[in-house]
Design an enzyme around this catalytic site. Structure first.
Site, PDB file in Angstrom:
ATOM      1  N   ASP A   1      28.101  10.668   6.196  1.00 41.82           N
ATOM      2  CA  ASP A   1      27.140  10.966   6.951  1.00 41.82           C
ATOM      3  C   ASP A   1      25.806   9.958   6.748  1.00 41.82           C
ATOM      4  OD1 ASP A   1      25.177  13.182   8.285  1.00 41.82           O
ATOM      5  OD2 ASP A   1      26.608  14.415   7.832  1.00 41.82           O
TER       6      ASP A   1
ATOM      7  N   ALA B   1      29.701  19.178   8.974  1.00 37.53           N
ATOM      8  CA  ALA B   1      30.559  18.861   7.890  1.00 37.53           C
ATOM      9  C   ALA B   1      31.197  17.144   7.924  1.00 37.53           C
ATOM     10  CB  ALA B   1      31.663  19.941   7.534  1.00 37.53           C
ATOM     11  N   LYS B   2      31.472  16.987   9.182  1.00 39.42           N
ATOM     12  CA  LYS B   2      32.242  15.630   9.455  1.00 39.42           C
ATOM     13  C   LYS B   2      33.161  15.276   8.790  1.00 39.42           C
ATOM     14  CE  LYS B   2      27.576  13.661  11.059  1.00 39.42           C
ATOM     15  NZ  LYS B   2      26.503  14.615  10.706  1.00 39.42           N
ATOM     16  N   ARG B   3      34.287  16.297   8.711  1.00 37.94           N
ATOM     17  CA  ARG B   3      35.487  16.052   8.168  1.00 37.94           C
ATOM     18  C   ARG B   3      36.321  15.248   8.653  1.00 37.94           C
ATOM     19  NH1 ARG B   3      32.334  17.913   4.529  1.00 37.94           N
ATOM     20  NH2 ARG B   3      32.781  19.851   3.425  1.00 37.94           N
TER      21      ARG B   3
ATOM     22  N   THR C   1      31.908  19.379  13.081  1.00 38.30           N
ATOM     23  CA  THR C   1      31.727  17.995  13.334  1.00 38.30           C
ATOM     24  C   THR C   1      32.814  17.369  12.488  1.00 38.30           C
ATOM     25  OG1 THR C   1      30.384  17.681  11.590  1.00 38.30           O
ATOM     26  CG2 THR C   1      29.425  17.975  13.849  1.00 38.30           C
TER      27      THR C   1
END
Lengths: 271, 271
Positions: A96, B92-94, B118
């Site tokens: 991120d 969370a950009k997992r 996200t």
């Protein structure tokens, strides 16, 4: 943990085994489900039985997060339980922008005391470098993964014929050094590991995909080993779910030892 | 939430504002630090004051994770607090292989009741599709982010001149539909948003980078709006840290209303 401490441990144990901790409530031995914290009991026994043969443990954060706040507590307890001379990897695949990455880094490196965290490269430099600012802590950057979807983007070639994963290797070596940056390099393609080794001669590689995901250990060592080993080869399911009975700890120990013996031969051969 | 429900709410409120919840203990008003759960109190008041103007809330998971198990509890409480007709985004950009992604999906879509999460695309199809299997839940896939590091990889062109972010847009449209897949598209480059809109005419875009990160709302609307709006524009710090005194809620309300009024004009102009 420093690179030389990690290498010393590899030599001492004649092993470059990383045990992946993927504690799934649907898969762990049913007798543990009566316990207060089944996931903790499971991990504890796995760690105790395999610590002689493993140089690293890699909790897969999703398996803990899936249990909510309680899973988070369990993760912290599991991390504390791992002997301090064994390398710990938070397999979180975070990535991120700067201030957010810094928070993730604090969560895993300060609130907990992990040695390293896996990070995804898509957002570029300022998503990676915040993790590199902690002394003796490591980023393990996704380069070439072992899943089917790795073909979707990681192998796309640019106008000079350079694949995306090669750009990741090249650019990221300006951000970190072999002393704080490792790469995830999938084991399903031996000759590709050789290519990655050429592009990053000194860096450690975390190699998933041996065992259940189908890679060959001897191929990995042949193409991937460098003069300070440079490999951490992970096995999760093959070890931790070797038995789902009361003997699961002993069965895990046996599988870990089997891999360690193979690794000893390979270290003798290539190092 | 379905796409038509989301659009109905956009029309009803004359707004496409997403409020980003990045609750930093070092930044929230100091009088809250005496409370039992300062982060919860902060988010509660922000939500209550801005709910008239926001169609979405986006908790940044790192800010909760940084607080350990307790932060995780707070996150669940915050999610529950958000009115059910407002779209919720777990930022969370997992991104991980199939069985791991499935666990993350369960954590955010079942254990908690987020509408969307996200996701980072680097690992490809099998890291994304597990999130698409939940009814009325959404993946918001990173395409073109607004940070400096987005230049490192996202704009690399392949041998046909196609940038990586364009490959992400193209391939992922075979995995999901405009009814379960959105894209993160940074606001710092208006003309690029137009390019992305051409490549994905129907999909919603989550646009960070308006306000503190420097994008222009009117540019975003000009280049990015489609016939069902197709935009969620996020503002975090500009709203939630508009004041660090006891009036922070009212100050946040004022900033949110200001943006909503701009958005109303843009909706009137382009829709």
């Amino acid at each position: 943990m420093t690179r030389s401490e990690l290498f010393a441990q590899i030599q001492q144990k004649s092993s470059f085994l990383c045990v992946g901790l993927d504690p799934d409530l649907n898969k762990i031995p049913s007798h543990l489900l009566k316990e207060k914290d089944p996931v903790f009991s499971f991990c504890k026994q796995i760690i105790e039985e395999t610590a002689d043969f493993a140089v690293a443990y890699k909790p897969n954060i999703a398996f803990f997060e899936a249990l909510g706040a309680r899973g988070w507590e369990t993760l912290a307890k599991v991390e504390e339980l791992i002997p301090k001379d064994i390398f710990t990897i938070a397999d979180a695949k975070r990535g991120d922008i700067g201030n957010t990455s810094k928070l993730y880094a604090k969560a895993f490196f300060e609130s907990m005391d992990f040695d390293s965290i896996t990070v995804a490269p898509y957002m570029g430099e300022d998503s990676v470098t915040p993790f590199l600012e902690f002394e003796n802590k490591w980023v393990i950057l996704l380069a070439l993964t072992s899943n089917k979807g790795s073909l979707d983007f990681q192998l796309i070639q640019d106008q000079n014929g350079k694949a995306l994963y090669q750009s990741v290797l090249e650019k990221s070596q300006a951000w970190g050094t072999p002393d704080n940056l490792m790469y995830v390099v999938g084991a399903t393609r031996g000759e590709l590991i050789g290519k990655v080794r050429k592009a990053a001669p000194e860096h450690f590689f975390l190699v998933p995909g041996v065992g259940a995901q189908g890679g060959s250990l001897s191929e990995v060592a042949k193409y991937g080993m460098n003069s300070s080993c440079g490999l951490l080869v992970n096995s999760s399911r093959g070890i931790i779910y070797a038995s789902n009975g009361k003997d699961f700890g002993k069965a895990a120990r046996k599988e870990a030892e089997k891999l360690q013996l193979e690794m000893k031969d390979l270290l003798d051969k290539y190092l």
